[in-house]
Design a protein around this motif. Structure first.
Motif, PDB file in Angstrom:
ATOM      1  N   ASN A 154       0.830  -1.202   0.000  1.00  0.00           N
ATOM      2  CA  ASN A 154       0.000   0.000   0.000  1.00  0.00           C
ATOM      3  C   ASN A 154       0.862   1.248   0.000  1.00  0.00           C
ATOM      4  OD1 ASN A 154      -0.110   1.175   3.087  1.00  0.00           O
ATOM      5  ND2 ASN A 154       0.271  -1.028   3.024  1.00  0.00           N
ATOM      6  N   LYS A 155       0.255   2.337  -0.451  1.00  0.00           N
ATOM      7  CA  LYS A 155       0.995   3.591  -0.587  1.00  0.00           C
ATOM      8  C   LYS A 155       0.001   4.743  -0.519  1.00  0.00           C
ATOM      9  CE  LYS A 155       5.196   5.228  -1.630  1.00  0.00           C
ATOM     10  NZ  LYS A 155       6.409   4.900  -0.852  1.00  0.00           N
ATOM     11  N   THR A 156       0.442   5.876   0.040  1.00  0.00           N
ATOM     12  CA  THR A 156      -0.349   7.105  -0.016  1.00  0.00           C
ATOM     13  C   THR A 156       0.201   7.958  -1.148  1.00  0.00           C
ATOM     14  OG1 THR A 156      -0.827   7.061   2.368  1.00  0.00           O
ATOM     15  CG2 THR A 156      -1.080   9.159   1.221  1.00  0.00           C
ATOM     16  N   LEU A 157      -0.658   8.251  -2.124  1.00  0.00           N
ATOM     17  CA  LEU A 157      -0.247   8.975  -3.318  1.00  0.00           C
ATOM     18  C   LEU A 157      -0.655  10.437  -3.227  1.00  0.00           C
ATOM     19  CD1 LEU A 157      -1.410   6.421  -6.058  1.00  0.00           C
ATOM     20  CD2 LEU A 157       0.753   6.452  -4.786  1.00  0.00           C
ATOM     21  N   GLN A 158       0.185  11.300  -3.788  1.00  0.00           N
ATOM     22  CA  GLN A 158      -0.112  12.721  -3.920  1.00  0.00           C
ATOM     23  C   GLN A 158      -0.243  13.058  -5.407  1.00  0.00           C
ATOM     24  OE1 GLN A 158      -0.717  14.310  -1.126  1.00  0.00           O
ATOM     25  NE2 GLN A 158       0.070  12.679   0.208  1.00  0.00           N
ATOM     26  N   ALA A 159      -0.691  14.270  -5.691  1.00  0.00           N
ATOM     27  CA  ALA A 159      -0.852  14.692  -7.090  1.00  0.00           C
ATOM     28  C   ALA A 159       0.435  14.464  -7.872  1.00  0.00           C
ATOM     29  CB  ALA A 159      -1.261  16.161  -7.146  1.00  0.00           C
ATOM     30  N   GLY A 160       0.321  13.803  -9.009  1.00  0.00           N
ATOM     31  CA  GLY A 160       1.475  13.500  -9.839  1.00  0.00           C
ATOM     32  C   GLY A 160       2.054  12.122  -9.617  1.00  0.00           C
ATOM     33  N   ASP A 161       1.645  11.433  -8.544  1.00  0.00           N
ATOM     34  CA  ASP A 161       2.167  10.101  -8.258  1.00  0.00           C
ATOM     35  C   ASP A 161       1.454   9.045  -9.095  1.00  0.00           C
ATOM     36  OD1 ASP A 161       3.906  11.144  -6.429  1.00  0.00           O
ATOM     37  OD2 ASP A 161       2.680  10.643  -4.669  1.00  0.00           O
ATOM     38  N   VAL A 162       2.173   7.953  -9.345  1.00  0.00           N
ATOM     39  CA  VAL A 162       1.662   6.847 -10.159  1.00  0.00           C
ATOM     40  C   VAL A 162       1.796   5.549  -9.375  1.00  0.00           C
ATOM     41  CG1 VAL A 162       1.988   5.531 -12.296  1.00  0.00           C
ATOM     42  CG2 VAL A 162       2.257   8.016 -12.316  1.00  0.00           C
ATOM     43  N   PHE A 163       0.803   4.666  -9.518  1.00  0.00           N
ATOM     44  CA  PHE A 163       0.819   3.372  -8.831  1.00  0.00           C
ATOM     45  C   PHE A 163       0.232   2.333  -9.775  1.00  0.00           C
ATOM     46  CE2 PHE A 163      -0.620   0.144  -5.761  1.00  0.00           C
ATOM     47  CZ  PHE A 163       0.467   0.093  -4.885  1.00  0.00           C
ATOM     48  N   VAL A 164       0.811   1.132  -9.804  1.00  0.00           N
ATOM     49  CA  VAL A 164       0.329   0.081 -10.695  1.00  0.00           C
ATOM     50  C   VAL A 164      -0.166  -1.113  -9.883  1.00  0.00           C
ATOM     51  CG1 VAL A 164       2.612  -1.007 -10.986  1.00  0.00           C
ATOM     52  CG2 VAL A 164       0.855  -1.304 -12.755  1.00  0.00           C
ATOM     53  N   VAL A 165      -1.263  -1.704 -10.348  1.00  0.00           N
ATOM     54  CA  VAL A 165      -1.862  -2.883  -9.710  1.00  0.00           C
ATOM     55  C   VAL A 165      -1.839  -4.034 -10.717  1.00  0.00           C
ATOM     56  CG1 VAL A 165      -3.907  -3.861  -8.633  1.00  0.00           C
ATOM     57  CG2 VAL A 165      -3.372  -1.431  -8.301  1.00  0.00           C
ATOM     58  N   PRO A 166      -1.110  -5.117 -10.437  1.00  0.00           N
ATOM     59  CA  PRO A 166      -1.050  -6.238 -11.372  1.00  0.00           C
ATOM     60  C   PRO A 166      -2.423  -6.867 -11.612  1.00  0.00           C
ATOM     61  CG  PRO A 166       0.719  -6.392  -9.751  1.00  0.00           C
ATOM     62  CD  PRO A 166      -0.214  -5.315  -9.278  1.00  0.00           C
ATOM     63  N   VAL A 167      -2.593  -7.423 -12.786  1.00  0.00           N
ATOM     64  CA  VAL A 167      -3.863  -8.002 -13.204  1.00  0.00           C
ATOM     65  C   VAL A 167      -4.342  -9.072 -12.221  1.00  0.00           C
ATOM     66  CG1 VAL A 167      -2.680  -9.686 -14.671  1.00  0.00           C
ATOM     67  CG2 VAL A 167      -5.092  -9.157 -15.097  1.00  0.00           C
ATOM     68  N   GLY A 168      -5.630  -9.046 -11.913  1.00  0.00           N
ATOM     69  CA  GLY A 168      -6.255 -10.110 -11.140  1.00  0.00           C
ATOM     70  C   GLY A 168      -6.084 -10.039  -9.640  1.00  0.00           C
ATOM     71  N   LEU A 169      -5.390  -9.026  -9.115  1.00  0.00           N
ATOM     72  CA  LEU A 169      -5.186  -8.947  -7.670  1.00  0.00           C
ATOM     73  C   LEU A 169      -6.221  -8.024  -7.024  1.00  0.00           C
ATOM     74  CD1 LEU A 169      -1.298  -8.788  -7.297  1.00  0.00           C
ATOM     75  CD2 LEU A 169      -2.828 -10.777  -7.290  1.00  0.00           C
ATOM     76  N   VAL A 170      -6.640  -8.398  -5.821  1.00  0.00           N
ATOM     77  CA  VAL A 170      -7.608  -7.590  -5.068  1.00  0.00           C
ATOM     78  C   VAL A 170      -6.941  -6.287  -4.652  1.00  0.00           C
ATOM     79  CG1 VAL A 170      -9.008  -7.464  -2.975  1.00  0.00           C
ATOM     80  CG2 VAL A 170      -8.850  -9.622  -4.238  1.00  0.00           C
ATOM     81  N   HIS A 171      -7.621  -5.160  -4.897  1.00  0.00           N
ATOM     82  CA  HIS A 171      -7.062  -3.857  -4.553  1.00  0.00           C
ATOM     83  C   HIS A 171      -8.177  -2.902  -4.154  1.00  0.00           C
ATOM     84  CE1 HIS A 171      -7.984  -3.743  -8.862  1.00  0.00           C
ATOM     85  NE2 HIS A 171      -8.081  -2.429  -8.780  1.00  0.00           N
ATOM     86  N   TYR A 172      -7.778  -1.716  -3.666  1.00  0.00           N
ATOM     87  CA  TYR A 172      -8.751  -0.752  -3.146  1.00  0.00           C
ATOM     88  C   TYR A 172      -8.176   0.647  -3.268  1.00  0.00           C
ATOM     89  CZ  TYR A 172      -5.633  -0.625   0.843  1.00  0.00           C
ATOM     90  OH  TYR A 172      -4.517  -0.479   1.629  1.00  0.00           O
ATOM     91  N   GLN A 173      -9.058   1.654  -3.146  1.00  0.00           N
ATOM     92  CA  GLN A 173      -8.645   3.063  -3.105  1.00  0.00           C
ATOM     93  C   GLN A 173      -9.444   3.784  -2.027  1.00  0.00           C
ATOM     94  OE1 GLN A 173      -9.881   2.102  -6.457  1.00  0.00           O
ATOM     95  NE2 GLN A 173      -7.900   1.460  -7.227  1.00  0.00           N
ATOM     96  N   PHE A 174      -8.800   4.744  -1.355  1.00  0.00           N
ATOM     97  CA  PHE A 174      -9.435   5.450  -0.240  1.00  0.00           C
ATOM     98  C   PHE A 174      -8.873   6.861  -0.141  1.00  0.00           C
ATOM     99  CE2 PHE A 174      -9.025   6.131   4.559  1.00  0.00           C
ATOM    100  CZ  PHE A 174     -10.271   6.736   4.663  1.00  0.00           C
ATOM    101  N   ASN A 175      -9.772   7.838  -0.103  1.00  0.00           N
ATOM    102  CA  ASN A 175      -9.370   9.232   0.072  1.00  0.00           C
ATOM    103  C   ASN A 175      -9.422   9.578   1.561  1.00  0.00           C
ATOM    104  OD1 ASN A 175      -8.892  11.965   0.019  1.00  0.00           O
ATOM    105  ND2 ASN A 175     -10.853  12.512  -0.910  1.00  0.00           N
ATOM    106  N   ALA A 176      -8.252   9.599   2.181  1.00  0.00           N
ATOM    107  CA  ALA A 176      -8.181   9.907   3.610  1.00  0.00           C
ATOM    108  C   ALA A 176      -7.961  11.390   3.855  1.00  0.00           C
ATOM    109  CB  ALA A 176      -7.051   9.109   4.254  1.00  0.00           C
ATOM    110  N   GLY A 177      -7.907  12.178   2.780  1.00  0.00           N
ATOM    111  CA  GLY A 177      -7.662  13.604   2.925  1.00  0.00           C
ATOM    112  C   GLY A 177      -8.918  14.399   3.214  1.00  0.00           C
ATOM    113  N   SER A 178      -8.735  15.703   3.360  1.00  0.00           N
ATOM    114  CA  SER A 178      -9.857  16.584   3.694  1.00  0.00           C
ATOM    115  C   SER A 178     -10.495  17.214   2.461  1.00  0.00           C
ATOM    116  CB  SER A 178      -9.385  17.692   4.646  1.00  0.00           C
ATOM    117  OG  SER A 178      -8.322  18.445   4.054  1.00  0.00           O
ATOM    118  N   GLY A 179      -9.881  17.020   1.298  1.00  0.00           N
ATOM    119  CA  GLY A 179     -10.415  17.585   0.061  1.00  0.00           C
ATOM    120  C   GLY A 179     -10.760  16.510  -0.949  1.00  0.00           C
ATOM    121  N   ASN A 180     -11.293  16.932  -2.076  1.00  0.00           N
ATOM    122  CA  ASN A 180     -11.642  15.980  -3.129  1.00  0.00           C
ATOM    123  C   ASN A 180     -10.380  15.447  -3.812  1.00  0.00           C
ATOM    124  OD1 ASN A 180     -14.397  16.381  -2.681  1.00  0.00           O
ATOM    125  ND2 ASN A 180     -14.478  18.099  -4.112  1.00  0.00           N
TER     126      ASN A 180
END
Length: 231
Positions: A154-180
């Motif tokens: 897992n990783k916390t991404l900021q604007a401009g960051d890139v993250f890759v998820v390999p095919v077929g693996l369970v994954h998720y996304q969550f906005n823990a910040g105070s803005g959109n």
């Protein structure tokens, strides 16, 4: 006579060796062809929405003489999605279902919008690796590997960051910040599919069965029934 048999035996060995290497070469060529996939036979294969034909390499092709520029065009990613839902998130997918020109090209894209505390539940794409780029805000992302291990990356991404998820693996996304948060996701399939884990388990039709689910998740049947009712 002995010399004749020795010569024949020598040529027989050479012939068998030649056959062996020919088979090896053919096998190697077949492996390479399968690895790289079939070479396109046409410039494009725009999906024909009127056809009921289906294939493992895509939908049936539209008559090329009827293809128009709009078959390769989609408009809608410039506007935020509606995040006023229980998950606080929105997905605007651009797959072959909404952009027929993607048919057989092996690529798709989506816009993801997250309100503060918005989530996309654990899910997987059975036919596509996903790459995410954050355009605005921050995003927590993660995936879990297969058995054995079930390792969580897992990783916390900021604007401009890139993250890759390999095919077929369970994954998720969550906005823990105070803005959109705004994210663009791209996948290497025009129809990557999505299996949302909560919906697949508790929203299957017909139901999987509360006895089985209660035992599997070590929950009281009343809690399982409540979860089934939600999905």
């Amino acid at each position: 006579m002995t010399k004749f048999f020795v010569i024949n035996f020598f040529f027989l060995i050479q012939f068998e060796m030649a056959q062996y290497f020919i088979l090896l070469i053919i096998s190697a060529l077949i492996s390479i062809a399968l690895a790289f996939g079939p070479t396109p036979l046409h410039d494009f294969c725009v999906a024909d929405p009127t056809s009921t034909a289906r294939g493992n390499r895509g939908l049936a092709c539209k008559n090329p003489t009827l293809v128009q520029a709009n078959d390769f065009f989609f408009s809608g990613l410039q506007s935020p999605g509606n995040t006023t839902n229980p998950y606080g998130a929105s997905i605007i997918p651009v797959t072959v279902a909404t952009l027929p020109g993607l048919n057989t090209l092996g690529i798709s894209i989506a816009r993801l919008d997250f309100a503060p505390n918005g989530v996309i539940p654990p899910h997987l794409h059975p036919r596509g690796t996903e790459i995410l780029i954050v355009l605005e805000g921050s995003l927590q992302v993660g995936f879990v590997t297969s058995n054995p291990g079930y390792n969580h990356f897992n990783k916390t991404l900021q604007a401009g960051d890139v993250f890759v998820v390999p095919v077929g693996l369970v994954h998720y996304q969550f906005n823990a910040g105070s803005g959109n948060t705004v994210v663009i996701a791209a996948l290497n399939s025009e129809s990557p599919g999505i299996i949302a884990i909560p919906n697949a388990i508790f929203g299957a039709k017909p139901d999987i069965g509360n006895d089985y689910l209660a035992t599997t998740f070590q929950l009281d049947k009343k809690i399982v029934d409540q979860l089934l009712a939600k999905f």
